[in-house]
Design a protein around this motif. Structure first.
Motif, mmCIF file in Angstrom:
data_model
loop_
_atom_site.group_PDB
_atom_site.id
_atom_site.type_symbol
_atom_site.label_atom_id
_atom_site.label_comp_id
_atom_site.label_asym_id
_atom_site.label_seq_id
_atom_site.Cartn_x
_atom_site.Cartn_y
_atom_site.Cartn_z
ATOM 1 N N GLY A 45 -4.800 9.366 4.635
ATOM 2 C CA GLY A 45 -3.398 9.660 4.975
ATOM 3 C C GLY A 45 -2.300 8.642 4.575
ATOM 4 O O GLY A 45 -1.053 9.679 4.740
ATOM 5 N N TYR A 46 -2.317 7.419 4.249
ATOM 6 C CA TYR A 46 -1.294 6.776 4.053
ATOM 7 C C TYR A 46 -0.793 7.139 2.653
ATOM 8 O O TYR A 46 -0.773 7.216 1.536
ATOM 9 N N THR A 47 0.869 7.012 2.086
ATOM 10 C CA THR A 47 1.711 8.291 1.481
ATOM 11 C C THR A 47 1.596 6.672 0.858
ATOM 12 O O THR A 47 3.405 6.088 1.087
ATOM 13 N N ALA A 48 0.911 6.436 0.233
ATOM 14 C CA ALA A 48 1.720 5.030 -1.066
ATOM 15 C C ALA A 48 2.918 5.298 -1.784
ATOM 16 O O ALA A 48 3.675 4.593 -2.358
ATOM 17 N N LEU A 49 2.786 5.968 -2.549
ATOM 18 C CA LEU A 49 4.214 6.822 -3.438
ATOM 19 C C LEU A 49 4.266 8.004 -2.584
ATOM 20 O O LEU A 49 3.594 9.174 -2.736
ATOM 21 N N HIS A 74 8.802 -4.985 -2.594
ATOM 22 C CA HIS A 74 7.948 -5.857 -1.506
ATOM 23 C C HIS A 74 6.322 -5.258 -0.742
ATOM 24 O O HIS A 74 6.207 -4.701 -1.777
ATOM 25 N N SER A 75 5.457 -6.093 -0.685
ATOM 26 C CA SER A 75 4.534 -5.870 -0.936
ATOM 27 C C SER A 75 4.149 -4.509 -0.020
ATOM 28 O O SER A 75 4.318 -4.537 0.966
ATOM 29 N N GLY A 76 2.899 -3.726 -0.595
ATOM 30 C CA GLY A 76 2.610 -2.451 -0.089
ATOM 31 C C GLY A 76 3.441 -1.585 -0.608
ATOM 32 O O GLY A 76 3.438 -0.318 -0.116
ATOM 33 N N ALA A 77 4.328 -1.654 -1.157
ATOM 34 C CA ALA A 77 5.263 -1.067 -1.944
ATOM 35 C C ALA A 77 4.637 0.248 -2.834
ATOM 36 O O ALA A 77 5.290 1.439 -2.872
ATOM 37 N N GLY A 78 4.400 0.230 -3.044
ATOM 38 C CA GLY A 78 3.133 1.231 -3.848
ATOM 39 C C GLY A 78 3.013 0.806 -5.784
ATOM 40 O O GLY A 78 3.017 1.808 -6.481
ATOM 41 N N LYS A 79 3.429 -0.503 -6.075
ATOM 42 C CA LYS A 79 3.236 -0.966 -7.124
ATOM 43 C C LYS A 79 2.258 -0.659 -7.965
ATOM 44 O O LYS A 79 2.532 -0.639 -8.986
ATOM 45 N N SER A 80 1.356 -1.077 -7.531
ATOM 46 C CA SER A 80 -0.357 -1.039 -8.740
ATOM 47 C C SER A 80 -0.487 -0.144 -8.288
ATOM 48 O O SER A 80 -1.325 0.238 -9.491
ATOM 49 N N THR A 81 -0.188 0.817 -7.556
ATOM 50 C CA THR A 81 -0.600 2.044 -7.300
ATOM 51 C C THR A 81 0.000 3.099 -8.696
ATOM 52 O O THR A 81 -0.534 3.524 -8.935
ATOM 53 N N LEU A 82 1.217 2.959 -8.462
ATOM 54 C CA LEU A 82 2.326 3.522 -9.541
ATOM 55 C C LEU A 82 1.676 3.044 -11.116
ATOM 56 O O LEU A 82 1.223 3.429 -12.008
ATOM 57 N N ASP A 101 -0.081 -6.641 -13.998
ATOM 58 C CA ASP A 101 -0.471 -6.907 -12.586
ATOM 59 C C ASP A 101 0.721 -7.623 -11.826
ATOM 60 O O ASP A 101 -0.936 -8.525 -11.703
ATOM 61 N N GLU A 102 1.943 -8.017 -11.801
ATOM 62 C CA GLU A 102 1.715 -9.846 -11.140
ATOM 63 C C GLU A 102 1.062 -10.256 -12.597
ATOM 64 O O GLU A 102 0.331 -11.192 -11.495
ATOM 65 N N PRO A 103 1.688 -10.514 -14.003
ATOM 66 C CA PRO A 103 0.339 -11.338 -14.675
ATOM 67 C C PRO A 103 1.076 -12.803 -14.530
ATOM 68 O O PRO A 103 -0.262 -13.715 -14.893
ATOM 69 N N THR A 144 6.389 -7.470 -11.323
ATOM 70 C CA THR A 144 6.220 -8.949 -10.668
ATOM 71 C C THR A 144 7.379 -9.117 -9.639
ATOM 72 O O THR A 144 9.024 -8.219 -9.583
ATOM 73 N N HIS A 145 6.679 -9.941 -8.672
ATOM 74 C CA HIS A 145 8.485 -10.164 -8.055
ATOM 75 C C HIS A 145 9.200 -11.379 -8.592
ATOM 76 O O HIS A 145 10.406 -11.575 -8.169
ATOM 77 N N ASP A 146 8.907 -12.425 -9.540
ATOM 78 C CA ASP A 146 9.519 -13.063 -9.800
ATOM 79 C C ASP A 146 10.754 -12.638 -11.539
ATOM 80 O O ASP A 146 10.289 -12.664 -12.614
HETATM 81 N N1 LIG Z 1 -7.532 1.956 -2.624
HETATM 82 C C1 LIG Z 1 -7.173 2.410 -1.167
HETATM 83 N N2 LIG Z 1 -6.953 2.819 -0.257
HETATM 84 C C2 LIG Z 1 -6.051 3.387 0.757
HETATM 85 N N3 LIG Z 1 -5.355 2.671 0.921
HETATM 86 C C3 LIG Z 1 -4.955 2.086 -0.041
HETATM 87 C C4 LIG Z 1 -5.552 1.489 -1.438
HETATM 88 N N4 LIG Z 1 -4.874 1.018 -2.107
HETATM 89 C C5 LIG Z 1 -3.539 0.532 -1.979
HETATM 90 N N5 LIG Z 1 -3.718 1.106 -0.923
HETATM 91 C C6 LIG Z 1 -2.507 0.999 0.353
HETATM 92 O O1 LIG Z 1 -0.917 1.695 -0.093
HETATM 93 C C7 LIG Z 1 -0.246 1.279 -0.097
HETATM 94 C C8 LIG Z 1 0.447 0.692 -1.245
HETATM 95 O O2 LIG Z 1 -0.425 -0.099 -1.867
HETATM 96 P P1 LIG Z 1 -0.333 -1.233 -2.881
HETATM 97 O O3 LIG Z 1 -1.606 -2.086 -3.863
HETATM 98 O O4 LIG Z 1 0.216 -0.015 -4.460
HETATM 99 O O5 LIG Z 1 1.482 -1.638 -2.921
HETATM 100 P P2 LIG Z 1 1.650 -3.194 -4.179
HETATM 101 O O6 LIG Z 1 3.397 -2.686 -3.786
HETATM 102 O O7 LIG Z 1 1.187 -3.259 -5.143
HETATM 103 O O8 LIG Z 1 1.503 -4.355 -2.585
HETATM 104 P P3 LIG Z 1 1.638 -5.708 -3.102
HETATM 105 O O9 LIG Z 1 2.393 -5.950 -4.041
HETATM 106 O O10 LIG Z 1 0.694 -6.974 -2.114
HETATM 107 O O11 LIG Z 1 0.205 -5.800 -4.425
HETATM 108 C C9 LIG Z 1 -0.434 0.082 0.559
HETATM 109 O O12 LIG Z 1 0.019 0.310 2.244
HETATM 110 C C10 LIG Z 1 -1.723 -0.326 0.591
HETATM 111 O O13 LIG Z 1 -2.385 -0.032 1.663
#
Ligand SMILES: Nc1ncnc2c1ncn2[C@@H]1O[C@H](COP(=O)(O)OP(=O)(O)OP(=O)(O)O)[C@@H](O)[C@H]1O
Ligand SMILES: [Mg+2]
Lengths: 298, 218
Positions: free
Chosen positions: B14-18, B36-44, B162-164, B194-196
């Motif tokens: 149920g966690y909303t990443a995006l 920020h960390s956990g913002a959803g960048k990797s997910t996007l 992703d963060e190369p 990237t953070h940088d």
């Molecule tokens: N496979 C997964 N299953 C459940 N939750 C996930 C999964 N992948 C990511 N999340 C959650 O989704 C949210 C966004 O994750 P994501 O990896 O996209 O963040 P991020 O912006 O890349 O963070 P970081 O900078 O730390 O890499 C986080 O709260 C993470 O815990």
């Protein structure tokens, strides 16, 4: 087509590499499979040889037709005419009572008869058949028994029948063994491929990200299973080959004591090919099931 | 053209990443994504090669709706997208050369042409002469460059990273930023997390940021 060949040759090379990368495991699996396959393969060969051996021991199956003491030459000729009309005979010959006595005397049993004044032996026809089918044997002898002038019909069908029943039973046992051990081979491959997939997990995941299709990922595993089957089949052939070499001497002695000229023979080209091919097919099957089961979703 | 149309992504649990992401990236654009960390960048990023699928909304690449792409079509999509992700690490049981060759084999390239391309990719990332070594024998920066060579060897039209430059010295990081700029100069659409953000400042890229799953254009 070119591309298809290229992809398969790459997958084959990859499978060989993985097999070669763990020579001990590969050898062990090949030995296990080989020994398992050698049982039905050897059993089949043995039965084949026994069937030939049996024919060698009994010679061509014969029926002896003893004529009545009181039968005259007209009746003997009538029997001869009937024999000529039978379509299933290979040949027949007349053995007169005098000839039979001479044969008996020359065989060293003459002494037994020396005290008897008159020749007790009847005239006879010795008949050989075209086939050794026991049914035909029975039918024919039953008919001959009713011919006028025929006192007694003697046939060696009883033991032929027993032997062919035994060989039939043996075939069933070999078939069951083959099915059972074939299943074992499929299971062994299933498990090795499962382990392979586990060790290659990283590579599989990365390949998927780089755009590998399911087929691309599965292909080396199919080859792996088939190759392992081929190695197992080759080991089985080796075991059977050595087994024949070891047993050939003693078997020849036994056959000789029965007056039969029979040698235990090695598996032929066709049998060898069939053994290796079916082992490869079983390996492929095990791999296919394993891949389907363990590579379904990633 | 990459289009995100009201995209939301909820992970199982149920966690909303995006949440409500709408975004257009034109062909040949250089886009820097931060947050920020956990913002959803990797997910996007992972939505683009269909590693993850959106819960609602659509992702379109060149008019094709990626979110509804059947599983068997996904590999062909990925062959056109170069990736430098945590998930697409180098394979440590084979040489640098074989690592870079892998996408070409997967793509069914003829061997002769493939060898030329690997050579060119090695030159581009400055690993010429190191191809026989194994990744474990390379420094972190060199490993990252090998990964970039592998992402680019297929000449994809889209490159995502992703963060190369994470865990790299500033000098190495600058080199890698240069690499991405040069790919972009060749017409490739580049999206880098990237953070940088200062690394790319010379080229005044388009900058976007995520916060708690929501997009902010800067
Ligand atoms: N496979 C997964 N299953 C459940 N939750 C996930 C999964 N992948 C990511 N999340 C959650 O989704 C949210 C966004 O994750 P994501 O990896 O996209 O963040 P991020 O912006 O890349 O963070 P970081 O900078 O730390 O890499 C986080 O709260 C993470 O815990
Ligand atoms: Mg991340």
């Amino acid at each position: 087509m070119r591309n298809w060949l290229y992809l398969h040759s790459r997958a084959l090379a990859q499978a060989l590499e993985r097999l070669g990368g763990q020579p001990f495991g590969t050898l062990l699996s090949a030995l296990v499979m080989g020994v398992a396959l050698a049982l039905p393969a050897g059993g089949y060969l043995l039965l084949d040889n026994i069937a030939v051996l049996a024919r060698g021991v009994s010679g061509t199956p014969e029926i002896s037709l003893f004529l009545d003491d009181k039968a005259d030459s007209a009746q003997a000729e009538a029997v001869q005419g009937k024999l000529q009309a039978e379509p299933d005979l290979a040949s027949f010959r007349f053995v007169s009572r005098d000839e039979a006595l001479r044969q008996l005397e020359s065989s060293g049993l003459g002494d037994v008869l020396s005290g008897i004044a008159v020749n007790p032996l009847p005239d006879a026809f010795v008949v050989t058949l075209r086939s050794d089918d026991p049914e035909l044997f029975e039918a024919l002898s039953a008919r001959m028994r009713n011919w006028p002038g025929v006192a007694h019909v003697q046939l060696d069908s009883a033991w032929i029948k027993r032997l062919s029943a035994l060989i039939g039973l043996g075939r069933t046992v070999v078939l069951m063994l083959a099915a059972l051990l074939g299943l074992a081979l499929v299971i062994i491959t299933f498990n090795t491929i499962r382990l392979q997939i586990l060790t290659q997990k990283n590579e599989i995941e990365v390949s998927r990200l780089l755009g590998a299709t399911d087929r691309f990922i599965r292909r080396p595993f199919y080859w792996f299973g088939s190759l392992q089957g081929v190695f197992g089949g080759l080991v089985a052939l080796g075991v059977v080959w050595i087994g024949v070499d070891v047993l050939a001497g003693p078997v020849a002695k036994v056959a000789e004591s029965y007056g039969a000229l029979v040698a235990l023979s090695h598996p032929g080209w066709l049998e060898s090919l069939a053994t290796v091919a079916s082992a490869a097919a079983l390996g492929w099957l095990g791999a296919a099931i394993s891949v389907r089961r363990h590579l379904a979703e990633t | 053209m990459i289009i995100f149309d009201k995209v939301a992504k909820q992970y199982p649990g149920g966690y909303t990443a995006l949440d409500g992401i709408s975004l257009r990236i034109a062909p040949g654009e250089l886009v820097i994504l931060s947050g920020h960390s956990g913002a959803g960048k990797s997910t996007l990023l992972k939505l683009i090669p269909a590693i993850e699928r959106p819960t609602s909304g659509a992702v379109r690449i060149n008019e094709q709706d990626i979110s509804r792409l059947p599983r068997r079509a996904v590999p062909y999509l990925r062959r056109n997208i170069g990736m430098v992700l945590q998930e697409s690490r180098l394979l440590f049981d084979r040489s640098v050369y074989d690592n870079i060759l892998l996408p070409l084999i997967i793509n069914g390239h003829p061997p002769g042409d493939a060898a030329k391309r690997v050579g060119a990719a090695l030159d581009l990332v400055g690993l010429h002469g190191r191809e026989k070594e194994f990744p474990a024998g390379l420094s972190g920066g060199e490993q990252q460059r090998a990964a970039i060579a592998r992402a680019f060897v297929n000449r994809p039209s889209i490159l995502i990273a992703d963060e190369p430059t994470a865990h790299l010295d500033p000098a190495y990081a600058a080199e890698i930023a240069e690499l991405f700029k040069s790919f972009n100069g060749a017409g490739v659409t580049v999206l880098v997390v990237t953070h940088d953000v200062s690394l790319f400042r010379h080229w005044s890229p388009r900058r976007i940021a995520l916060a708690h799953g929501r997009l902010m254009e800067e």
